[in-house]
Design an enzyme around this catalytic site. Structure first.
Site, short mmCIF file in Angstrom:
data_model
loop_
_atom_site.label_atom_id
_atom_site.label_comp_id
_atom_site.label_asym_id
_atom_site.label_seq_id
_atom_site.Cartn_x
_atom_site.Cartn_y
_atom_site.Cartn_z
CG LEU A 137 4.44 -22.06 -42.40
CD1 LEU A 137 5.90 -22.49 -42.57
CD2 LEU A 137 4.37 -20.53 -42.29
CG ASP A 138 -0.35 -19.98 -47.35
OD1 ASP A 138 -1.21 -20.32 -46.53
OD2 ASP A 138 -0.17 -18.81 -47.73
CD GLN A 139 1.35 -25.15 -52.55
OE1 GLN A 139 2.40 -25.79 -52.56
NE2 GLN A 139 1.02 -24.28 -53.50
CE LYS A 169 1.32 -17.02 -50.18
NZ LYS A 169 0.88 -18.39 -50.33
#
Ligand code: URA
Length: 237
Positions: free
Chosen positions: A102-104, A188
């Site tokens: 997962l992205d930060q 995104k």
């Protein structure tokens, strides 16, 4: 399995180091100190303690973490702390990895394991395991956004059309989006390709396994057999 091998397999250090821990009277089995590194135990359900902390023997680790924002899914994070800093050190020593990333700034359900086959199975794009995200958007959600996501969008730098398995508006700035693939920054990029932007992203489920509402942010728990089986079910959306 001998006690020194048990400790080593569970991530407590080298065989020599584990032997020293045992000889140093720091290990108990079922509440009784055991100072023989070669004492043999049946590992199924074995509970041992090192100093005052109890551990249950596990052949493989399967965990669910409620990932907070501001953590990177890497053992060598660049700009933020690592999700591994939220987990016990022995788990990391025995090779725990994130099952996909997962992205930060993304929150929610992150699976971790030290079982290579499991990691491969649930990260392979070909397996089509649905992942459910709650997406808060910068601009209001309209019917056009939902139908573009359902019909498919072309992501930047890709020629293939990527479709949501499911998409529905929850509020005027939030959608639930289910995707199969798990490509880099997929949500995104899909939302951008559909003409909006992501403000907040939260993963709520993988397959039929949903993040427990009772698991606080930054906390983790073991997955049991039922949880593992639910990963292969389509979920309730
Ligand atoms: N899609 C994204 O864009 N980011 C994530 O963290 C997960 C899915």
């Amino acid at each position: 399995m001998t006690l020194e091998k048990i400790l080593q397999s569970q991530g407590f250090g080298s065989r020599k180091y584990c032997r020293a821990l045992i000889l140093d009277h720091r290990v108990s089995i079922h509440g009784k100190p055991c100072t023989d590194p070669n004492a043999s135990f049946e590992t199924t359900g074995l509970v041992f303690s090192l100093e005052d902390r109890n551990w249950t023997y596990r052949d493989k680790l399967y965990l669910a973490l409620h990932k907070p924002a501001g953590y990177e899914c890497s053992h060598q994070p660049q700009h933020h702390p690592s999700v591994f800093s939220l987990l016990p050190q022995p788990f990391i020593r025995r090779g725990l990895q994130c099952v996909g990333r997962l992205d930060q700034d993304t929150t929610g359900l992150l699976l971790l394991s030290d079982d290579g086959n499991f990691i491969h199975r649930y990260t392979s794009p070909r397996k089509n395991i649905p992942k459910t995200y709650h997406v808060t958007t910068v601009h209001p959600v309209d019917d056009g956004l939902i139908s573009r996501l359902k019909n498919g969008v072309t992501l930047r730098d890709e020629n293939i059309v990527t479709r949501a398995l499911h998409c529905q508006a929850n509020t005027h700035r939030q959608v639930t989006l289910v995707i199969a693939e798990g490509k880099y920054h997929q949500v995104k990029r899909m939302i951008a390709a559909a003409g909006n932007r992501v403000e907040n992203l939260h993963r709520a489920a993988i397959g039929g396994f949903s993040l427990d509402v009772s698991l606080p942010v930054g906390h983790w728990r073991f997955l049991d057999e039922t949880d593992l089986a639910s990963l292969d079910t389509p979920g309730t959306m």
